[in-house]
Write a protein that holds these residues in place. Structure first.
Motif, PDB file in Angstrom:
ATOM      1  N   GLY A   1       0.796  -1.227   0.000  1.00  0.00           N
ATOM      2  CA  GLY A   1       0.000   0.000   0.000  1.00  0.00           C
ATOM      3  C   GLY A   1       0.823   1.270   0.000  1.00  0.00           C
ATOM      4  O   GLY A   1       0.256   2.354  -0.025  1.00  0.00           O
ATOM      5  N   TYR A   2       2.160   1.154   0.049  1.00  0.00           N
ATOM      6  CA  TYR A   2       3.021   2.323   0.100  1.00  0.00           C
ATOM      7  C   TYR A   2       3.914   2.391  -1.139  1.00  0.00           C
ATOM      8  O   TYR A   2       4.307   1.366  -1.700  1.00  0.00           O
ATOM      9  CB  TYR A   2       3.941   2.288   1.326  1.00  0.00           C
ATOM     10  N   GLY A   3       4.278   3.632  -1.531  1.00  0.00           N
ATOM     11  CA  GLY A   3       5.342   3.814  -2.489  1.00  0.00           C
ATOM     12  C   GLY A   3       6.682   3.647  -1.785  1.00  0.00           C
ATOM     13  O   GLY A   3       6.777   3.759  -0.563  1.00  0.00           O
TER      14      GLY A   3
ATOM     15  N   VAL B   1       9.769   4.555  -6.501  1.00  0.00           N
ATOM     16  CA  VAL B   1       9.088   3.448  -7.170  1.00  0.00           C
ATOM     17  C   VAL B   1       7.646   3.367  -6.692  1.00  0.00           C
ATOM     18  O   VAL B   1       7.320   3.734  -5.559  1.00  0.00           O
ATOM     19  CB  VAL B   1       9.804   2.100  -6.928  1.00  0.00           C
ATOM     20  N   GLU B   2       6.784   2.890  -7.573  1.00  0.00           N
ATOM     21  CA  GLU B   2       5.355   2.806  -7.293  1.00  0.00           C
ATOM     22  C   GLU B   2       5.036   1.718  -6.275  1.00  0.00           C
ATOM     23  O   GLU B   2       5.892   0.897  -5.931  1.00  0.00           O
ATOM     24  CB  GLU B   2       4.597   2.528  -8.600  1.00  0.00           C
ATOM     25  N   LYS B   3       3.804   1.713  -5.826  1.00  0.00           N
ATOM     26  CA  LYS B   3       3.355   0.652  -4.923  1.00  0.00           C
ATOM     27  C   LYS B   3       3.542  -0.700  -5.608  1.00  0.00           C
ATOM     28  O   LYS B   3       3.034  -0.913  -6.709  1.00  0.00           O
ATOM     29  CB  LYS B   3       1.882   0.855  -4.564  1.00  0.00           C
ATOM     30  N   PRO B   4       4.278  -1.613  -4.972  1.00  0.00           N
ATOM     31  CA  PRO B   4       4.606  -2.884  -5.623  1.00  0.00           C
ATOM     32  C   PRO B   4       3.576  -3.978  -5.344  1.00  0.00           C
ATOM     33  O   PRO B   4       2.714  -3.830  -4.467  1.00  0.00           O
ATOM     34  CB  PRO B   4       5.944  -3.236  -4.977  1.00  0.00           C
ATOM     35  N   ASP B   5       3.694  -5.081  -6.078  1.00  0.00           N
ATOM     36  CA  ASP B   5       2.947  -6.275  -5.695  1.00  0.00           C
ATOM     37  C   ASP B   5       3.712  -6.940  -4.550  1.00  0.00           C
ATOM     38  O   ASP B   5       4.821  -6.530  -4.190  1.00  0.00           O
ATOM     39  CB  ASP B   5       2.760  -7.230  -6.877  1.00  0.00           C
ATOM     40  N   ILE B   6       3.146  -7.975  -3.964  1.00  0.00           N
ATOM     41  CA  ILE B   6       3.724  -8.557  -2.764  1.00  0.00           C
ATOM     42  C   ILE B   6       5.096  -9.168  -3.026  1.00  0.00           C
ATOM     43  O   ILE B   6       6.011  -9.061  -2.198  1.00  0.00           O
ATOM     44  CB  ILE B   6       2.758  -9.599  -2.136  1.00  0.00           C
ATOM     45  N   GLU B   7       5.274  -9.788  -4.192  1.00  0.00           N
ATOM     46  CA  GLU B   7       6.572 -10.395  -4.500  1.00  0.00           C
ATOM     47  C   GLU B   7       7.664  -9.336  -4.599  1.00  0.00           C
ATOM     48  O   GLU B   7       8.778  -9.512  -4.082  1.00  0.00           O
ATOM     49  CB  GLU B   7       6.493 -11.190  -5.806  1.00  0.00           C
ATOM     50  N   THR B   8       7.340  -8.212  -5.242  1.00  0.00           N
ATOM     51  CA  THR B   8       8.320  -7.128  -5.370  1.00  0.00           C
ATOM     52  C   THR B   8       8.612  -6.499  -4.013  1.00  0.00           C
ATOM     53  O   THR B   8       9.769  -6.177  -3.699  1.00  0.00           O
ATOM     54  CB  THR B   8       7.800  -6.064  -6.343  1.00  0.00           C
TER      55      THR B   8
END
Length: 469
Positions: free
Chosen positions: A160-162, A181-188
């Motif tokens: 939920g965070y950048g 960097v943008e809000k990532p998926d869980i793996e990232t």
């Protein structure tokens, strides 16, 4: 140092408690037993300088929440700041909001080499005294021409965070920023944690005014050129500015960014899970707000309003009840609340924009019942407050005083109406309701007509300067 608070957002991630016209920053939740809103907590922790000057950017719909909550919290402040409220003509994200505030401050006579600290109004940060030391440290670096951003060392993979990736320290404990960097998926997000060079983006900044103005001119000319215009001209042209965040507009492009890690508690309360994490839990791991009975329910968040909520055998569940909506979700899924809001915006916009209780500068009203050709409201008018002199073309109104004394103008006639007395307001008749007393005035209003929506109001006089709802 000047303080700039951004309080115009209309966050939807805490729907149904947060609404477009009553967003998260104004919510009062029992987080630390103070029942202060996030906006009020922000004001308190930023009053650490004598004669501090605080600029608050908001909009017309939120203006009276800001004024009311400032008045409430000012009674608790040892340091009495000078507040300046700046109204955005329309919502245009953080970059235009910051530019508007800088232009306002400069025209007011503040030097361009003054340092500004920019903060959102809906975060939770503690302890406050340690936080103030970080802000003061950032001032010294900002004076040298750097743009300081504040990073939070992640303690979990958060989608939920950048994030901000950093290089080696640039100056003492300040890091050189490699990229945002943008809000990532869980793996990232997991990879970011393992890498160790990533921080959560707190959305707070410190910079000299002339440094940020230079970056606007270099990276976003359509915003940069506003500093060559008078402030009044900027207001009229504000609608044409790009809808862009300060991260996209400046921080991702500048070579002057440096990051100061915050080694204290921080949360933007950006989801129901994040609220659950900071609340006290019962012996079953449940965080409870309001009245509920829970049997066999564990590790859940139960938020209720006026109705008793009973749960049986829930595990890792979010239950959020308001007067007009109910959200039930698995923990871990609440970031998708925005998708619900998008659907409701098309189908039932009122559920996104307003609660059943709506606040006005004079008090509030609560919708009790609505049907074909009628509405019933409970209206509360603050002591000394007055509704506008107005008329309705499509409805008549019947007022019954429940508590207090009302001063009523209907046509050319003025009268006082006391408890258990009533008056009738015909269609297309000028009328006004006032509270001349020392206690809140409560009335029940019954509207009847072919159209009973809020936009059937024609105002003739209004002490609050409103033209429309």
């Amino acid at each position: 140092m000047k303080i700039l608070i951004l309080a115009g957002g209309s966050g939807t991630r805490l729907w149904p408690l947060s609404r477009k016209n009553f967003p998260k920053q104004f919510l009062k939740l029992p987080i630390d037993n103070s029942y202060e809103s996030f906006f009020q907590k922000t004001l308190k922790r930023l009053c650490f300088y004598d004669d501090v000057e605080i600029f608050i950017v908001t909009n017309e719909k939120h203006k009276f929440y800001v004024i009311e909550q400032i008045e409430e919290i000012s009674k608790k402040l040892k340091i009495k700041p000078n507040f300046e409220i700046i109204l955005e003509p329309t919502s245009k994200n953080t970059a235009p909001a910051i530019a508007l505030a800088l232009k306002y401050a400069i025209e007011k006579g503040i030097s361009k080499d003054e340092v500004f600290f920019v903060s959102p109004s809906d975060h939770l940060i503690k302890p406050e005294n340690e936080f103030s030391s970080y802000v003061k440290a950032s001032e010294e670096i900002a004076k040298k021409g750097y743009i300081v951003t504040f990073g939070i060392k992640p303690n979990r993979p958060e989608t939920g965070y950048g994030y901000i990736k950093v290089k080696m320290p640039k100056i003492e404990s300040f890091y050189e920023v490699e990229n945002f960097v943008e809000k990532p998926d869980i793996e990232t997000a997991i990879k970011y944690i393992e890498d160790g060079n990533y921080f959560w983006n707190s959305g707070m900044f410190a910079f000299r005014a002339d440094t940020m103005i230079e970056e606007f001119k270099k990276n976003v000319p359509e915003i940069g050129e506003i500093f060559e215009k008078p402030y009044e001209k900027l207001l009229s042209d504000f609608y044409n500015l790009p809808d862009i965040s300060i991260d996209y507009a400046v921080m991702e492009k500048t070579d002057k960014a440096t990051l100061l890690p915050l080694n204290i508690f921080w949360s933007d309360i950006g989801s129901w899970e994040s609220l659950y994490e900071i609340l006290e839990k019962d012996s079953s791991g449940n965080a409870l707000i309001g009245e509920s009975v829970n049997i066999g329910t564990e590790n859940s968040l139960i938020v209720t309003n006026k109705r008793l909520t009973a749960t049986l055998g829930l595990q890792d569940t979010l239950v959020i009840e308001t007067e007009d909506a109910l959200l039930i979700a698995k923990k871990g899924e609440s970031q998708k609340v925005r998708e619900i809001v998008k659907i409701l915006t098309k189908k039932a916009a009122q559920l996104v924009e307003e609660h059943t209780t709506v606040y006005r500068p004079w008090g509030s009203f609560t919708l009790l019942e609505t049907g074909h050709r009628y509405k019933i409201k409970r209206i509360t008018v603050n002591p000394g407050a007055s509704l506008s002199l107005q008329m309705h073309h499509h409805r008549s109104e019947h007022w019954v005083v429940v508590k207090g004394t009302a001063k009523v103008k209907i046509g050319d006639r003025e009268q006082y109406v006391h408890e258990n007395e009533s008056v009738y307001v015909p269609k297309s008749t000028l009328h006004r309701l006032e509270n001349p007393g020392k206690i809140p005035l409560e009335i029940i209003e019954v509207q009847v007509g072919e159209y009973v929506e809020e936009d059937d109001i024609k105002r003739f006089e209004d002490i609050y300067g409103r033209e429309n709802i």
